[in-house]
Design an enzyme around this catalytic site. Structure first.
Site, PDB file in Angstrom:
ATOM      1  N   GLU A  37     -10.718  57.827  39.369  1.00 53.20           N
ATOM      2  CA  GLU A  37     -10.501  57.664  41.551  1.00 53.20           C
ATOM      3  C   GLU A  37     -12.429  57.353  40.862  1.00 53.20           C
ATOM      4  O   GLU A  37     -12.794  58.252  40.869  1.00 53.20           O
ATOM      5  CB  GLU A  37      -9.865  57.794  42.129  1.00 53.20           C
ATOM      6  CG  GLU A  37      -9.997  57.654  42.974  1.00 53.20           C
ATOM      7  CD  GLU A  37      -9.996  56.215  43.307  1.00 53.20           C
ATOM      8  OE1 GLU A  37      -9.002  55.348  43.125  1.00 53.20           O
ATOM      9  OE2 GLU A  37     -10.580  55.166  43.972  1.00 53.20           O
ATOM     10  N   HIS A  58      22.944  66.361  61.926  1.00 48.18           N
ATOM     11  CA  HIS A  58      22.211  67.576  61.846  1.00 48.18           C
ATOM     12  C   HIS A  58      23.597  68.258  60.635  1.00 48.18           C
ATOM     13  O   HIS A  58      24.217  67.869  60.639  1.00 48.18           O
ATOM     14  CB  HIS A  58      22.468  68.925  62.554  1.00 48.18           C
ATOM     15  CG  HIS A  58      22.081  70.365  61.894  1.00 48.18           C
ATOM     16  ND1 HIS A  58      21.298  70.219  61.294  1.00 48.18           N
ATOM     17  CD2 HIS A  58      22.746  71.350  61.627  1.00 48.18           C
ATOM     18  CE1 HIS A  58      21.470  71.413  60.576  1.00 48.18           C
ATOM     19  NE2 HIS A  58      21.742  71.767  60.698  1.00 48.18           N
TER      20      HIS A  58
HETATM   21  P1  NAD Z   1      -4.338  49.775  45.010  1.00 47.00           P
HETATM   22  O1  NAD Z   1      -5.871  48.658  45.594  1.00 47.00           O
HETATM   23  O2  NAD Z   1      -3.886  50.371  46.000  1.00 47.00           O
HETATM   24  O3  NAD Z   1      -5.707  51.105  44.157  1.00 47.00           O
HETATM   25  C1  NAD Z   1      -6.436  50.206  42.990  1.00 47.00           C
HETATM   26  C2  NAD Z   1      -7.759  51.630  43.276  1.00 47.00           C
HETATM   27  O4  NAD Z   1      -8.232  51.856  41.878  1.00 47.00           O
HETATM   28  C3  NAD Z   1      -8.287  52.734  44.522  1.00 47.00           C
HETATM   29  O5  NAD Z   1      -8.369  53.764  45.138  1.00 47.00           O
HETATM   30  C4  NAD Z   1      -9.601  52.179  43.833  1.00 47.00           C
HETATM   31  O6  NAD Z   1     -10.717  52.631  44.013  1.00 47.00           O
HETATM   32  C5  NAD Z   1      -9.446  52.021  42.268  1.00 47.00           C
HETATM   33  N1  NAD Z   1     -10.769  51.607  41.338  1.00 47.00           N
HETATM   34  C6  NAD Z   1     -10.771  50.384  41.354  1.00 47.00           C
HETATM   35  N2  NAD Z   1     -12.204  50.451  40.284  1.00 47.00           N
HETATM   36  C7  NAD Z   1     -12.068  51.467  39.559  1.00 47.00           C
HETATM   37  C8  NAD Z   1     -13.423  51.959  38.920  1.00 47.00           C
HETATM   38  N3  NAD Z   1     -14.344  50.970  37.945  1.00 47.00           N
HETATM   39  N4  NAD Z   1     -13.169  52.940  38.509  1.00 47.00           N
HETATM   40  C9  NAD Z   1     -12.175  53.632  39.068  1.00 47.00           C
HETATM   41  N5  NAD Z   1     -11.448  53.779  40.039  1.00 47.00           N
HETATM   42  C10 NAD Z   1     -11.401  52.362  40.779  1.00 47.00           C
HETATM   43  O7  NAD Z   1      -4.065  49.400  43.611  1.00 47.00           O
HETATM   44  P2  NAD Z   1      -3.032  49.120  42.597  1.00 47.00           P
HETATM   45  O8  NAD Z   1      -2.723  50.223  43.006  1.00 47.00           O
HETATM   46  O9  NAD Z   1      -3.008  48.427  41.516  1.00 47.00           O
HETATM   47  O10 NAD Z   1      -2.047  47.785  43.381  1.00 47.00           O
HETATM   48  C11 NAD Z   1      -2.379  46.514  43.636  1.00 47.00           C
HETATM   49  C12 NAD Z   1      -1.383  45.933  44.602  1.00 47.00           C
HETATM   50  O11 NAD Z   1       0.059  45.963  44.494  1.00 47.00           O
HETATM   51  C13 NAD Z   1      -2.069  47.259  46.711  1.00 47.00           C
HETATM   52  O12 NAD Z   1      -2.271  45.830  47.216  1.00 47.00           O
HETATM   53  C14 NAD Z   1      -0.240  48.003  46.895  1.00 47.00           C
HETATM   54  O13 NAD Z   1      -0.253  48.354  47.726  1.00 47.00           O
HETATM   55  C15 NAD Z   1       1.070  46.795  45.680  1.00 47.00           C
HETATM   56  N6  NAD Z   1       1.881  47.382  45.015  1.00 47.00           N
HETATM   57  C16 NAD Z   1       2.335  48.867  46.706  1.00 47.00           C
HETATM   58  C17 NAD Z   1       3.492  48.612  45.810  1.00 47.00           C
HETATM   59  C18 NAD Z   1       4.302  49.912  46.704  1.00 47.00           C
HETATM   60  O14 NAD Z   1       4.582  49.563  47.711  1.00 47.00           O
HETATM   61  N7  NAD Z   1       5.044  50.975  46.043  1.00 47.00           N
HETATM   62  C19 NAD Z   1       3.651  49.429  44.499  1.00 47.00           C
HETATM   63  C20 NAD Z   1       3.034  48.848  44.169  1.00 47.00           C
HETATM   64  C21 NAD Z   1       2.044  47.756  43.827  1.00 47.00           C
END
Ligand code: NAD
Length: 462
Positions: free
Chosen positions: A199, A441
């Site tokens: 990350e 409960h």
């Molecule tokens: P995200 O934006 O949630 O997280 C991406 C992460 O990757 C971030 O923490 C960022 O800092 C990191 N990152 C980016 N470039 C990097 C690099 N070069 N090296 C290391 N780390 C890096 O993206 P996601 O997890 O791919 O999700 C995408 C979208 O899909 C989001 O908007 C999410 O809310 C949505 N989603 C939601 C759910 C849910 O609601 N349960 C489930 C799946 C996806």
């Protein structure tokens, strides 16, 4: 050529909900979808299949970790990966067919093919051009990779490939500790993979309340996920049967290399509207390619609306659904409305993580006087019986008025528990309103009440 009151382009949660609501409100409606099944990313390659794999792998984890403690002895189940994928596909099929049924029931025409908008008031699907008084763009989003990193969906995968790997990898690297990375990382860790999450930032799930995020990372580490924090991935080199990830540590600028059988790139998603011809039509975009809309989801072109992941705001299926219903009401002459301050977000790991409204960090930044009521699931009898005491509920309320401003839960079924707080917030409730509401409960929900009590005279069970 057919003529419609509304044509919705895209049948994900935003699009199909919008189409059904339009039809229910008496508008002649069609929905364009080029995939073989309805439901978009969420049903086909996103929320639903990932939940099936999370559920299956959680059951395995329960069997391995907790069955013996409860006197359930015997060999733990072994994993039949082919059957697990078949179960996942069956769940997808049931859901996508369900939407097809709902379209028929509500008389929504499914226009099969990829749609484009050659001019305002017209939608082209294949060779046919249809007329539409109103067009709703609901074309969603697609994974956005790191520059130069090629996704082959076998060794270097996006969330799509991660849902259908040929086999369970021995070693997996997840790039990005966001929702996708942690959900899918959890799945493969529970199925036996060594999982390392790389990350860029110093905190996982960066927009989350920091206290929750820290506890979440602690629990994931306990489950065996490894984390490399503060590391910017520079590139991924695909070898014959594995891939090499190069990253730079921010603390000392050193370059490091790790390899794995599978690399999941989960670094975010971007708005998708390729092939629509939206830009040629004059639909304005932000410089990040997101469709610009006004407060009523109207784009810069008359009669063309947009909702969901292709516009601004959180990329969440339920946000898209709410916009879908609201834009249908707007088109039908009603007052469509979405309360963007009360949109829950959930991570479906175990424990689950859920939040709504302001984080403590945001309240501090805004200089807002607030109080935090916290209650640990250790004090909840039901959670103890479920080996699920490792989390807490935190409710943030205005210091003077006691009005609830936000809530953050890490614990069992947090994704369901959050909704009583959402309803309370919709009604402008005070923490005391929740605290004075009788809760059955023994339920996990009692922890929510106790956190509300903690905003006042204090909880009982801590
Ligand atoms: P995200 O934006 O949630 O997280 C991406 C992460 O990757 C971030 O923490 C960022 O800092 C990191 N990152 C980016 N470039 C990097 C690099 N070069 N090296 C290391 N780390 C890096 O993206 P996601 O997890 O791919 O999700 C995408 C979208 O899909 C989001 O908007 C999410 O809310 C949505 N989603 C939601 C759910 C849910 O609601 N349960 C489930 C799946 C996806």
């Amino acid at each position: 050529m057919a003529s419609y009151d509304v044509i919705v382009i895209g049948s994900g949660p935003g699009g199909y909900v919008c189409a059904i609501r339009c039809a229910q409100l008496g508008l002649k409606t069609a929905c364009v979808e080029g995939r073989e099944t309805l439901g978009g990313t969420c049903l086909n390659i996103g929320c639903i299949p990932s939940k099936a794999l999370l559920h299956a792998s959680h059951q395995l984890h329960e069997a391995e970790e907790n069955f013996a403690k409860m006197g359930l002895k015997g060999k733990s189940p072994s994993v039949d990966w082919t059957q697990m994928l078949a179960y996942k596909d069956d769940v997808i099929g049931q859901n996508t067919k369900g939407i097809e049924f709902l379209f028929k029931k509500n008389k929504v025409d499914w226009l099969k093919g990829w749609g484009s908008i050659p001019e305002a008031g017209k939608v082209k699907v294949g060779d046919e051009v249809h007329e539409a008084k109103n067009i709703v763009i609901a074309t969603g989003s697609e994974p956005s990779s790191i520059p130069g990193v090629e996704i082959d969906e076998e060794i270097v995968v996006s969330s799509t490939g991660a849902l259908a790997l040929g086999k369970i990898p021995k070693k997996m690297i997840v790039i990005g500790a966001g929702v996708i990375g942690l959900e899918m990382g959890s799945v493969y860790r529970r199925l036996g993979s060594e999982v390392t999450v790389i990350e860029y930032l110093d905190q996982i799930t960066p927009t989350m309340d920091v206290e929750v995020s820290k506890q979440f990372q602690k629990l994931l580490k306990k489950q065996g996920l490894e984390f490399v924090m503060g590391a910017a991935v520079q590139g991924v080199e695909k070898l014959k049967t594995k891939a090499k990830v190069t990253y730079k540590l921010k603390k000392d600028d050193s370059e490091q290399v790790l390899d794995a059988d599978v690399v999941l790139v989960a670094t975010g998603r971007r708005a998708f509207h390729d092939g629509l011809g939206a830009q040629d039509l004059g639909v304005e975009m932000t410089d990040r390619g997101v469709i610009k809309t006004d407060a009523h989801w109207k784009t810069s072109v008359d009669g063309v609306y947009a909702i969901g992941d292709c516009i601004s705001g959180p990329m969440l299926a339920h946000k898209a659904e709410d916009e879908g219903m609201a834009v249908a009401e707007t088109i039908a002459g009603q007052k469509g409305h979405v309360n963007y301050d009360v949109i829950p977000s959930v991570i479906y790991t175990w424990p689950e993580v859920a939040s709504v409204g302001a984080t403590e960090e945001l309240l501090k930044k805004d200089g807002r006087a607030y109080k935090a009521g916290k209650f640990s699931f250790m004090g909840n009898g039901r959670a103890k019986a479920y080996f699920a005491g490792d989390g807490f509920v935190k409710i943030l309320a205005d210091k003077d008025s006691d009005r609830i401003l936000g809530a953050h839960i890490i614990g069992p079924y947090a994704g369901d528990l959050i909704h009583e707080i959402c309803v309370a917030m919709e009604f402008g409730a005070a923490a005391e309103d929740l605290a004075r509401t009788c809760h059955a409960h023994p339920t996990f929900s009692e922890a929510v009440r106790e956190a509300a009590l903690a905003c006042g005279d204090g909880p009982i069970h801590s």
